[in-house]
Design a protein around this motif. Structure first.
Motif, PDB file in Angstrom:
ATOM      1  N   ASP A 174      27.418 -36.073  31.807  1.00  0.00           N
ATOM      2  CA  ASP A 174      28.445 -37.070  31.526  1.00  0.00           C
ATOM      3  C   ASP A 174      28.787 -37.153  30.036  1.00  0.00           C
ATOM      4  N   ILE A 175      28.091 -36.348  29.218  1.00  0.00           N
ATOM      5  CA  ILE A 175      28.485 -36.210  27.810  1.00  0.00           C
ATOM      6  C   ILE A 175      28.532 -34.718  27.492  1.00  0.00           C
TER       7      ILE A 175
ATOM      8  N   ALA B 207      32.614 -32.991  30.440  1.00  0.00           N
ATOM      9  CA  ALA B 207      33.010 -34.293  29.890  1.00  0.00           C
ATOM     10  C   ALA B 207      34.123 -34.123  28.869  1.00  0.00           C
TER      11      ALA B 207
ATOM     12  N   PHE C 172      32.789 -43.950  31.883  1.00  0.00           N
ATOM     13  CA  PHE C 172      32.231 -42.909  31.023  1.00  0.00           C
ATOM     14  C   PHE C 172      32.913 -41.573  31.313  1.00  0.00           C
TER      15      PHE C 172
ATOM     16  N   TRP D  13      27.030 -38.763  21.079  1.00  0.00           N
ATOM     17  CA  TRP D  13      28.269 -38.028  21.388  1.00  0.00           C
ATOM     18  C   TRP D  13      29.454 -38.958  21.299  1.00  0.00           C
ATOM     19  N   TYR D  14      30.318 -38.695  20.357  1.00  0.00           N
ATOM     20  CA  TYR D  14      31.507 -39.532  20.227  1.00  0.00           C
ATOM     21  C   TYR D  14      32.638 -38.691  19.650  1.00  0.00           C
TER      22      TYR D  14
ATOM     23  N   ILE E 120      32.973 -44.182  25.796  1.00  0.00           N
ATOM     24  CA  ILE E 120      31.526 -44.244  25.629  1.00  0.00           C
ATOM     25  C   ILE E 120      31.264 -45.016  24.338  1.00  0.00           C
TER      26      ILE E 120
END
Ligand SMILES: Nc1nc2c(ncn2[C@@H]2O[C@H](COP(=O)(O)OP(=O)(O)OP(=O)(O)O)[C@@H](O)[C@H]2O)c(=O)[nH]1
Ligand SMILES: [Mg+2]
Length: 304
Positions: free
Chosen positions: A197-198, A155, A131, A8-9, A179
């Protein structure tokens, strides 16, 4: 079961990381915020480099979601590793005044230097980094005692860096969650997914829910203080953890059993499991224990 890798970005993070590095030049103190349920998985490997010689304050937020024994064990572990950890509940405001004091103290050296050079004192400038979804913005709102920055249960809420003046003594920079570009440690990535958290586009909910149950059952093999995790699942959903033939169930089969109550809708069962955990309905379950030497501490603080 081979699962596709969890990555995840989102685009805003790359941009945020660049602005953050730029802003760091102006910052005296870095508040590194982590999720107390997964203090290691929410450690960004590049943070140490970014902080450099600046003062750092380590914050373990969501303390309300872990047991007092777990808190103690992590406190001890961080102390053994030369770091004082500040535990906070940014939702209710617990621990935030201590944190504020620590941040101000950490920035004091800056004003001492200014004074020596005959300059007027200025507010300490601190940034919250960490994060996504660990509670950075919630912390800022709590410190100001009103909602100044957006804070929501998902998130990637904060998209822009924003300075907020807390008092005449301190200014805080709210930053988007950052992240690593690539999540190389997939067991850590799984914990990020479990803890929300993502973003949920990054993973398959059913796989993550089943892996979550496996993780809990695995943690039950370790000596710990806060009761059986499997038992928490079994009690909450009136399920058994072993088949009639005495075979232990896996996360996958437990999820299937649970889905039987939702017209065999596995997706719904997976959502229920994860949501119950995220809302704390399953109890204070930590997903990470301090590395080995401190598991001794966990059992010695046990209340049985
Ligand atoms: N139970 C509990 N919930 C918290 C705590 N801190 C924050 N939250 C909740 O967690 C959610 C995420 O908080 P945010 O403040 O948006 O997190 P963030 O780190 O700023 O997230 P991004 O901006 O997406 O990086 C919100 O629903 C908060 O109310 C805490 O200590 N305990
Ligand atoms: Mg935020």
């Amino acid at each position: 079961m081979s699962s596709p890798s969890i990555q995840w970005y989102p685009g805003h993070i790359a941009k945020a990381e660049r602005s953050l590095k730029e802003q760091l030049k102006r910052v005296d103190v870095v508040l590194e915020v982590r999720d107390a349920r997964i203090p290691l998985a929410t450690h960004h490997p590049e943070v140490d480099g970014w902080i450099g010689e600046k003062a750092r304050v380590l914050v373990l937020n969501r303390v309300d979601m872990i047991s007092p024994e777990a808190r103690q064990a992590w406190q001890t572990w961080f102390k053994e590793n030369g770091q004082a950890a500040y535990f906070t509940n940014a939702k209710q405001g617990k621990g935030v005044q201590n944190l504020l004091r620590a941040a101000q103290d950490a920035g004091k050296a800056m004003n001492d230097r200014r004074k020596k050079r005959g300059m007027k004192p200025r507010p300490v400038r601190a940034v919250v980094i960490g994060f996504p979804n660990v509670g950075k913005s919630a912390l800022i709102n709590r410190l100001l005692k009103r909602k100044v920055v957006a804070s929501e249960r998902r998130a990637g809420v904060t998209r822009q860096l924003r300075w907020v003046r807390i008092s005449n003594e301190i200014e805080l920079l709210d930053a988007p969650g950052i992240i690593p570009l690539k999540l190389n440690d997939q067991s850590a990535a799984l914990k990020l997914a479990i803890c929300d958290d993502i973003g949920n586009a990054a993973y398959d909910t059913q796989r993550v829910a089943a892996a979550f149950v496996d993780l809990l059952l695995g943690l039950d093999q370790v000596e710990r203080a806060d009761g059986g995790y499997g038992d928490a699942i079994a009690a909450r959903y009136s399920l058994t953890l072993v088949s009639d033939a005495g075979e232990p169930y896996t996360g996958e089969s437990i999820l299937a059993n649970l889905s039987a109550r939702h017209n065999n809708d596995l997706e719904r069962a997976a959502h229920q499991l994860l949501n119950d955990f995220r809302k704390g309905i399953l109890g204070n379950l930590i997903l990470e224990l301090p590395p080995m030497e401190s598991s001794v501490v966990m059992s010695s603080t046990s209340h049985g």
